[in-house]
Write a protein that holds these residues in place. Structure first.
Motif, PDB file in Angstrom:
ATOM      1  N   PRO A 330       0.813  -1.233   0.000  1.00 37.73           N
ATOM      2  CA  PRO A 330       0.000   0.000   0.000  1.00 37.73           C
ATOM      3  C   PRO A 330       0.839   1.272   0.000  1.00 37.73           C
ATOM      4  O   PRO A 330       0.785   2.069   0.929  1.00 37.73           O
ATOM      5  N   ALA A 333      -0.770   4.753   0.660  1.00 38.10           N
ATOM      6  CA  ALA A 333      -1.079   5.228   2.012  1.00 38.10           C
ATOM      7  C   ALA A 333      -0.139   6.357   2.409  1.00 38.10           C
ATOM      8  O   ALA A 333      -0.549   7.328   3.052  1.00 38.10           O
ATOM      9  N   GLY A 396      -9.254   6.110  -1.825  1.00 32.32           N
ATOM     10  CA  GLY A 396      -8.988   4.692  -2.033  1.00 32.32           C
ATOM     11  C   GLY A 396      -9.582   4.181  -3.330  1.00 32.32           C
ATOM     12  O   GLY A 396      -8.964   3.358  -4.028  1.00 32.32           O
ATOM     13  N   CYS A 399      -7.418   5.369  -6.149  1.00 30.38           N
ATOM     14  CA  CYS A 399      -6.190   4.570  -6.148  1.00 30.38           C
ATOM     15  C   CYS A 399      -6.438   3.200  -6.772  1.00 30.38           C
ATOM     16  O   CYS A 399      -5.643   2.720  -7.587  1.00 30.38           O
ATOM     17  N   ASN A 403      -4.695   1.634 -10.078  1.00 32.83           N
ATOM     18  CA  ASN A 403      -3.990   0.350 -10.014  1.00 32.83           C
ATOM     19  C   ASN A 403      -4.484  -0.602 -11.097  1.00 32.83           C
ATOM     20  O   ASN A 403      -3.690  -1.246 -11.804  1.00 32.83           O
ATOM     21  N   ASN A 431      -5.725  -3.222  -2.992  1.00 33.07           N
ATOM     22  CA  ASN A 431      -4.679  -2.284  -2.584  1.00 33.07           C
ATOM     23  C   ASN A 431      -5.266  -0.900  -2.292  1.00 33.07           C
ATOM     24  O   ASN A 431      -4.859  -0.235  -1.328  1.00 33.07           O
ATOM     25  N   LEU A 434      -6.975  -1.027   1.094  1.00 31.19           N
ATOM     26  CA  LEU A 434      -5.975  -1.182   2.146  1.00 31.19           C
ATOM     27  C   LEU A 434      -5.218   0.120   2.375  1.00 31.19           C
ATOM     28  O   LEU A 434      -4.982   0.526   3.528  1.00 31.19           O
ATOM     29  N   SER A 435      -4.853   0.793   1.302  1.00 35.35           N
ATOM     30  CA  SER A 435      -4.125   2.063   1.429  1.00 35.35           C
ATOM     31  C   SER A 435      -4.974   3.109   2.148  1.00 35.35           C
ATOM     32  O   SER A 435      -4.488   3.830   3.028  1.00 35.35           O
TER      33      SER A 435
END
Length: 671
Positions: A330, A333, A396, A399, A403, A431, A434-435
């Protein structure tokens, strides 16, 4: 005074430069060590061709694209492609026909030479270069009649022309010579046919030659047509048995599983240190030039350094150990935390540097670099203004989308197997979540632990329903109104000079919060004609007025205001005097009429100091024209500047001109 101000500014800039240099050196040292040192000791130190000392099993199930197997299959496919030959070369045909004609002309001259003996003629025929004839063929050539010999010559030229028009390769010359008897015209006598064969076979050469370029292109096409070979290693599967020789495939599997000893050579160490030196220099240099105010805030510098180091360290530990972490790590983050705690601009440039570090750690991977870069920058930009908690959710999501896009770009057409592609795509989406989760948790921990006030906290403190503001409104309504006016002035001025307008507004809301305890002491809360200070000694009045600063600090601690907001309470007066009571008093030391300070340390605190003085003076003197209001503003600003109250704020003379202009615009709109 001007010389003193210049000296203070030079010392201030020297201190800022020193902090930037120390941070740069620290980052170069620590990041170089992280890149060079192997933190996870490998289990196996084997090279291709060495014998395994024990059974080696896979610790987990993994599917990956095998470069070794893919290369083997591609070479097999390439080797199956036959060599590519050019078509029959007409130049070979032309050259051989001309040579045969010249040889026959020479033979004809020998046949009709009246001065040569039979033996001399036979010797001359036997000595023709690159022509091998049997004694019988030599005799038949000399004994043939002119008419018979003419038939041999004509048939030989015709037959050679037909044969060399075919694609004859080097390995097919013998076969072409063997076919000559069957291709001689049946109209010739056996003796003529034998002579044709004897002469023609000497002139048959390869007419078709290997084309290396076309051959290699065909083999390269064959290689490219082979899809990457996917290998699945099951958990517990034996990679090498004791006594087995390490093959390239086994060595590759050990590397994919993170079991292979990684050796770092000195040239590699030097290249990584040089890479770190270049990246840190660019990063620190960028921030020094374009975000110089960052180096004045030690808490934000600590967060900046901490996030850079922790991200690179975690990447070095996790990414090489498992292919899964290439897409699950991550890194975004860190970008989100930098955007919310330090600033979006710092987050973008830091994410750029971090993505290059991750690409290097991942094996100089362009895919991993862009993967970390796209997700990090988009999420940082989404958190440019943190006004709600669900901003993290959207960051998120952005992101995750970035990704997925990068994974699709690099793997959609060459993933090898759909399952692997979909697995990586799902990991990229996870990801993002999670980030965002890590960033949200880190946001609350770091902001509270280090004492940084965030836009989200400022918005919460700016709510009129905040208990402390409600108490101010109820107990000191005049001060509450004064604070609102100061907040309007400070917010507009901060925006004009590039400071934080939200921080200036919230700081202004709470700068006089200490007046809640004794509101009747302050003129804005007194009824018309009732001033308690008329019955008090000036010294006592001054001390009671000054007491609203420590009272405010005590209330701020009681209500849990962040340190950044608490600093506005003592700094908005700095070390100025309660001028009215000081001049009114006939005796007493100046220190007894002076606020404890400190002087403003930030641009926002300096702006609130000026806004507080301007608003209070305007309200007391009630100017009737714009020119009088302008004189008041000029007087307040020049007085604070002359007293050195603004020396620690990094406000320039140009900034002060903008602040005065903004104050007048706001006041003109109000009054």
């Amino acid at each position: 005074m001007a010389e003193k101000t210049k000296e203070f500014r030079r010392a201030f800039l020297r201190g800022r430069r020193l902090r930037a240099i120390l941070v740069g050196l620290f980052l170069i040292l620590v990041l170089s060590l992280i890149l060079v040192v192997q933190f996870l000791p490998s289990q196996i130190n084997l090279q291709v061709g060495e014998v395994s000392p024990a059974d080696i099993r896979s610790p987990r199930r993994i599917t990956y694209i095998s470069r070794v197997m893919t290369d083997e299959e591609r070479e097999k496919s390439a080797s199956a492609v036959p060599p590519v030959y050019d078509a029959a070369d007409p130049e070979v045909l032309r050259r051989q026909l001309e040579r045969l004609q010249s040889v026959f002309a020479y033979v004809d001259s020998i046949r009709h030479d009246p001065f040569a003996s039979r033996e001399e003629k036979e010797n001359l025929l036997a000595q023709i270069p690159e022509v091998s004839l049997s004694s019988e063929a030599v005799a038949q050539t000399l004994d043939a009649s002119d008419e018979g010999w003419a038939g041999v010559v004509g048939e030989s030229l015709y037959l050679l022309d037909q044969i060399l028009r075919q694609d004859i390769r080097a390995e097919g010359v013998a076969e072409a010579k063997r076919q000559v008897p069957s291709r001689v015209s049946l109209s010739l006598s056996p003796t003529q046919a034998a002579l044709v064969e004897a002469w023609v076979v000497n002139f048959i050469l390869p007419s078709s030659f290997l084309n290396p370029q076309l051959t290699e292109e065909s083999r390269e096409e064959a290689r490219d047509s082979v899809q990457p070979v996917s290998i699945t290693i099951e958990e517990g599967e034996i990679i090498l048995r004791e006594g087995d020789v390490t093959t390239p495939l086994a060595w590759e599997k050990l590397g994919v599983l993170g079991l292979r000893q990684v050796s770092v050579e000195w040239p590699e160490v030097a290249s990584r240190v040089l890479f770190t030196l270049v990246m840190v220099t660019l990063l620190v240099g960028y921030l020094w030039r374009l975000r110089p105010e960052l180096w004045d805030d030690s808490r934000r510098v600590v967060i900046f350094v901490l996030l850079i180091v922790v991200t690179v360290l975690a990447a070095k530990i996790l990414i090489p150990g498992s292919p899964l972490f290439r897409y699950l790590f991550p890194s975004a983050a860190a970008a989100m935390l930098l955007a919310t705690l330090v600033g979006a601009e710092v987050a973008v440039i830091s994410t750029t540097a971090l993505s290059l570090f991750l690409g290097l750690i991942g094996g100089v991977s362009l895919e991993l670099t862009l993967y970390a870069l796209a997700g990090g920058i988009l999420s940082a930009l989404r958190l440019h203004r943190l006004e709600r908690i669900n901003n993290f959710l959207w960051a998120g999501a952005w992101c995750a989308a970035a990704n997925a896009a990068i994974i699709a770009v690099f793997q959609f057409t060459s993933a090898g197997d759909t399952l692997g592609f979909m697995s990586n795509l799902g990991t990229g989406l996870i990801n993002g979540g999670l980030s965002a989760s890590l960033a949200l948790g880190g946001f609350f921990v770091l902001s509270n632990f280090i004492g940084i006030v965030t836009p989200l906290q400022l918005l919460d403190l700016a709510r009129p329903t905040h208990p402390l503001l409600k108490e101010l409104l109820l107990k000191a309504p005049g001060t509450y109104h004064h604070s609102l006016m100061v907040a309007n002035l400070a917010e507009q001025a901060a925006e004009a000079v590039g400071a934080d307008p939200l921080l200036a507004r919230v700081g202004a809301y709470y700068h006089d919060i200490g007046k809640v305890l004794r509101p009747y002491l302050f003129i804005e809360n007194q009824e018309e004609g009732l001033n308690i200070h008329e019955k008090m000694e000036p010294k006592l009045s001054a001390q009671m007025i000054i007491a609203h600063v420590p009272d405010g600090l005590e209330l701020a601690r009681k209500y849990g205001l962040p340190t950044t907001i608490r600093e506005f309470i003592p700094q908005h007066h700095g070390t100025t005097k309660t001028a009215y009571f000081y001049h009114l008093a006939e005796e007493g030391k100046a220190e007894e009429f002076t606020y404890p300070g400190p002087r403003p340390k930030t641009r926002e605190a300096g702006i609130v100091m000026l806004a507080d003085g301007v608003e209070a003076t305007i309200r007391a003197e009630r100017p009737t024209s714009f020119e009088k209001a302008k004189q008041i503003v000029e007087k307040i600003v020049e007085a604070r500047l002359r007293e050195g109250q603004l020396d620690g704020t990094d406000l320039t003379l140009r900034d002060l001109d903008k602040i005065k202009e903004t104050f007048l615009q706001v006041l003109e709109g109000i009054y």
